[in-house]
Scaffold this motif. Structure first.
Motif, PDB file in Angstrom:
ATOM      1  N   MET A  23       0.828  -1.208   0.000  1.00  0.00           N
ATOM      2  CA  MET A  23       0.000   0.000   0.000  1.00  0.00           C
ATOM      3  C   MET A  23       0.864   1.260   0.000  1.00  0.00           C
ATOM      4  SD  MET A  23      -3.084  -1.124   2.544  1.00  0.00           S
ATOM      5  CE  MET A  23      -3.706   0.534   2.667  1.00  0.00           C
ATOM      6  N   ALA A  24       2.026   1.182   0.629  1.00  0.00           N
ATOM      7  CA  ALA A  24       2.940   2.325   0.686  1.00  0.00           C
ATOM      8  C   ALA A  24       3.798   2.434  -0.572  1.00  0.00           C
ATOM      9  CB  ALA A  24       3.833   2.201   1.921  1.00  0.00           C
ATOM     10  N   GLY A  25       3.586   1.488  -1.500  1.00  0.00           N
ATOM     11  CA  GLY A  25       4.356   1.513  -2.739  1.00  0.00           C
ATOM     12  C   GLY A  25       5.757   0.984  -2.595  1.00  0.00           C
ATOM     13  N   LYS A  26       5.993   0.248  -1.513  1.00  0.00           N
ATOM     14  CA  LYS A  26       7.324  -0.304  -1.256  1.00  0.00           C
ATOM     15  C   LYS A  26       7.340  -1.792  -1.568  1.00  0.00           C
ATOM     16  CE  LYS A  26       8.114   2.969   2.481  1.00  0.00           C
ATOM     17  NZ  LYS A  26       8.258   3.135   3.914  1.00  0.00           N
ATOM     18  N   SER A  27       8.514  -2.303  -1.787  1.00  0.00           N
ATOM     19  CA  SER A  27       8.678  -3.733  -1.965  1.00  0.00           C
ATOM     20  C   SER A  27       8.651  -4.386  -0.583  1.00  0.00           C
ATOM     21  CB  SER A  27      10.011  -4.013  -2.656  1.00  0.00           C
ATOM     22  OG  SER A  27      10.121  -5.372  -2.945  1.00  0.00           O
ATOM     23  N   PRO A  28       7.822  -5.410  -0.405  1.00  0.00           N
ATOM     24  CA  PRO A  28       7.750  -6.054   0.913  1.00  0.00           C
ATOM     25  C   PRO A  28       9.093  -6.658   1.326  1.00  0.00           C
ATOM     26  CG  PRO A  28       5.922  -6.724  -0.468  1.00  0.00           C
ATOM     27  CD  PRO A  28       6.873  -5.975  -1.340  1.00  0.00           C
ATOM     28  N   LEU A  29       9.430  -6.474   2.589  1.00  0.00           N
ATOM     29  CA  LEU A  29      10.688  -7.017   3.109  1.00  0.00           C
ATOM     30  C   LEU A  29      10.547  -8.482   3.499  1.00  0.00           C
ATOM     31  CD1 LEU A  29      11.770  -3.999   5.339  1.00  0.00           C
ATOM     32  CD2 LEU A  29      12.551  -4.589   3.028  1.00  0.00           C
ATOM     33  N   ILE A  30       9.315  -8.915   3.656  1.00  0.00           N
ATOM     34  CA  ILE A  30       9.066 -10.282   4.103  1.00  0.00           C
ATOM     35  C   ILE A  30       9.046 -11.210   2.899  1.00  0.00           C
ATOM     36  CG2 ILE A  30       7.361 -11.755   5.222  1.00  0.00           C
ATOM     37  CD1 ILE A  30       6.606  -9.141   6.798  1.00  0.00           C
ATOM     38  N   ASP A  31       9.925 -12.198   2.926  1.00  0.00           N
ATOM     39  CA  ASP A  31      10.053 -13.151   1.834  1.00  0.00           C
ATOM     40  C   ASP A  31       9.132 -14.336   2.101  1.00  0.00           C
ATOM     41  OD1 ASP A  31      10.983 -14.323  -0.487  1.00  0.00           O
ATOM     42  OD2 ASP A  31      12.680 -15.277   0.518  1.00  0.00           O
ATOM     43  N   VAL A  32       8.066 -14.432   1.314  1.00  0.00           N
ATOM     44  CA  VAL A  32       7.107 -15.528   1.450  1.00  0.00           C
ATOM     45  C   VAL A  32       6.806 -16.077   0.059  1.00  0.00           C
ATOM     46  CG1 VAL A  32       6.044 -14.598   3.556  1.00  0.00           C
ATOM     47  CG2 VAL A  32       5.128 -13.951   1.328  1.00  0.00           C
ATOM     48  N   PRO A  33       6.267 -17.307  -0.027  1.00  0.00           N
ATOM     49  CA  PRO A  33       5.868 -17.824  -1.344  1.00  0.00           C
ATOM     50  C   PRO A  33       4.757 -16.953  -1.932  1.00  0.00           C
ATOM     51  CG  PRO A  33       5.956 -19.592   0.292  1.00  0.00           C
ATOM     52  CD  PRO A  33       6.094 -18.299   1.038  1.00  0.00           C
ATOM     53  N   VAL A  34       4.932 -16.505  -3.174  1.00  0.00           N
ATOM     54  CA  VAL A  34       3.996 -15.579  -3.806  1.00  0.00           C
ATOM     55  C   VAL A  34       3.578 -16.106  -5.182  1.00  0.00           C
ATOM     56  CG1 VAL A  34       3.727 -13.235  -4.738  1.00  0.00           C
ATOM     57  CG2 VAL A  34       5.036 -13.591  -2.640  1.00  0.00           C
ATOM     58  N   LEU A  35       2.296 -15.909  -5.496  1.00  0.00           N
ATOM     59  CA  LEU A  35       1.772 -16.190  -6.826  1.00  0.00           C
ATOM     60  C   LEU A  35       1.161 -14.896  -7.357  1.00  0.00           C
ATOM     61  CD1 LEU A  35       0.874 -17.959  -9.207  1.00  0.00           C
ATOM     62  CD2 LEU A  35      -1.171 -18.550  -7.875  1.00  0.00           C
ATOM     63  N   PRO A  36       1.899 -14.163  -8.211  1.00  0.00           N
ATOM     64  CA  PRO A  36       1.314 -12.954  -8.800  1.00  0.00           C
ATOM     65  C   PRO A  36       0.128 -13.353  -9.681  1.00  0.00           C
ATOM     66  CG  PRO A  36       3.687 -13.013  -9.135  1.00  0.00           C
ATOM     67  CD  PRO A  36       3.277 -14.365  -8.638  1.00  0.00           C
ATOM     68  N   THR A  37      -0.920 -12.568  -9.632  1.00  0.00           N
ATOM     69  CA  THR A  37      -2.090 -12.817 -10.469  1.00  0.00           C
ATOM     70  C   THR A  37      -2.273 -11.616 -11.381  1.00  0.00           C
ATOM     71  OG1 THR A  37      -3.527 -11.964  -8.728  1.00  0.00           O
ATOM     72  CG2 THR A  37      -3.185 -14.336  -8.767  1.00  0.00           C
ATOM     73  N   PRO A  38      -2.858 -11.820 -12.550  1.00  0.00           N
ATOM     74  CA  PRO A  38      -2.933 -10.726 -13.532  1.00  0.00           C
ATOM     75  C   PRO A  38      -3.999  -9.688 -13.182  1.00  0.00           C
ATOM     76  CG  PRO A  38      -3.984 -12.674 -14.414  1.00  0.00           C
ATOM     77  CD  PRO A  38      -3.383 -13.069 -13.089  1.00  0.00           C
ATOM     78  N   GLY A  39      -3.794  -8.990 -12.088  1.00  0.00           N
ATOM     79  CA  GLY A  39      -4.703  -7.918 -11.711  1.00  0.00           C
ATOM     80  C   GLY A  39      -6.092  -8.365 -11.307  1.00  0.00           C
ATOM     81  N   LEU A  40      -6.214  -9.540 -10.734  1.00  0.00           N
ATOM     82  CA  LEU A  40      -7.530 -10.052 -10.337  1.00  0.00           C
ATOM     83  C   LEU A  40      -8.040  -9.354  -9.084  1.00  0.00           C
ATOM     84  CD1 LEU A  40      -7.019 -13.866 -10.931  1.00  0.00           C
ATOM     85  CD2 LEU A  40      -8.194 -12.227 -12.395  1.00  0.00           C
ATOM     86  N   SER A  41      -9.341  -9.263  -8.976  1.00  0.00           N
ATOM     87  CA  SER A  41      -9.971  -8.684  -7.787  1.00  0.00           C
ATOM     88  C   SER A  41     -10.487  -9.802  -6.885  1.00  0.00           C
ATOM     89  CB  SER A  41     -11.144  -7.795  -8.195  1.00  0.00           C
ATOM     90  OG  SER A  41     -12.207  -8.600  -8.695  1.00  0.00           O
ATOM     91  N   ASP A  42     -10.837  -9.437  -5.657  1.00  0.00           N
ATOM     92  CA  ASP A  42     -11.406 -10.420  -4.742  1.00  0.00           C
ATOM     93  C   ASP A  42     -12.701 -10.997  -5.319  1.00  0.00           C
ATOM     94  OD1 ASP A  42     -12.177  -7.639  -4.162  1.00  0.00           O
ATOM     95  OD2 ASP A  42     -13.462  -8.493  -2.618  1.00  0.00           O
ATOM     96  N   PHE A  43     -13.487 -10.181  -6.015  1.00  0.00           N
ATOM     97  CA  PHE A  43     -14.727 -10.676  -6.635  1.00  0.00           C
ATOM     98  C   PHE A  43     -14.424 -11.795  -7.624  1.00  0.00           C
ATOM     99  CE2 PHE A  43     -17.675 -10.560 -10.239  1.00  0.00           C
ATOM    100  CZ  PHE A  43     -18.847 -10.927  -9.594  1.00  0.00           C
ATOM    101  N   GLU A  44     -13.421 -11.613  -8.471  1.00  0.00           N
ATOM    102  CA  GLU A  44     -13.070 -12.628  -9.465  1.00  0.00           C
ATOM    103  C   GLU A  44     -12.573 -13.911  -8.805  1.00  0.00           C
ATOM    104  OE1 GLU A  44     -11.880  -9.494 -12.985  1.00  0.00           O
ATOM    105  OE2 GLU A  44     -10.558  -9.788 -11.270  1.00  0.00           O
ATOM    106  N   ILE A  45     -11.889 -13.793  -7.683  1.00  0.00           N
ATOM    107  CA  ILE A  45     -11.442 -14.976  -6.948  1.00  0.00           C
ATOM    108  C   ILE A  45     -12.644 -15.683  -6.321  1.00  0.00           C
ATOM    109  CG2 ILE A  45     -10.022 -15.809  -5.026  1.00  0.00           C
ATOM    110  CD1 ILE A  45      -8.485 -14.846  -7.599  1.00  0.00           C
TER     111      ILE A  45
END
Length: 150
Positions: A23-45
């Motif tokens: 939200m602050a526009g920063k790269s998260p410092l916490i390294d966790v397993p991530v799956l980027p999604t192509p701009g999906l919203s909570d509604f689409e999920i």
């Protein structure tokens, strides 16, 4: 459609810190397993969740994501029952079931997508859900989260 979204495996504290960094526009410092999604919203999920619940015959399982924090309206937890449904997709007996589900999801008017995009995403989400269940077995605080920002 959201500008940026992702699934990730973390505990509550890590999830909140990650969302606040995003939200602050920063790269998260916490390294966790991530799956980027192509701009999906909570509604689409949630739409995907409804289709997945039907596909695995999980009667009575809700497809709604849970808001994590009232101040973070773009961070959601995947409820345990829905997480199990997504993980079950990773072990479907018929390989074409995932392709059919991906096509059904892509056909939703709000998706603006194609099965060529949704199928690999769905397979990756199913694998990530299975990994999140395994992580929760080792540490009950671990869960699957979804972050979506406009």
């Amino acid at each position: 459609m959201a500008n940026y979204s992702e699934f990730f495996i973390a505990d509550h504290h890590q999830a909140v810190a990650r969302a606040k960094a995003r939200m602050a526009g920063k790269s998260p410092l916490i390294d966790v397993p991530v799956l980027p999604t192509p701009g999906l919203s909570d509604f689409e999920i949630e739409v995907l969740g409804e289709f997945a619940v039907k596909k695995v015959h999980a009667t009575g399982v809700g497809a709604e994501l849970s808001l994590v924090d009232i101040e973070l309206d773009n961070l959601f937890a995947v409820p345990d029952a829905l997480l199990e449904v997504f993980a079950e997709l990773d072990a479907l007996e018929e390989p074409e079931d995932i392709a059919e589900l991906a096509a059904q999801w892509a056909a939703v008017e709000e998706m603006e997508s194609t099965p060529e995009i949704t199928e690999p995403l769905l397979r990756a989400l199913a694998a990530m859900a299975a990994a999140a269940l395994a992580a929760a077995e080792d540490n009950a605080k671990m869960a699957l989260f979804f972050y979506s920002a406009e």
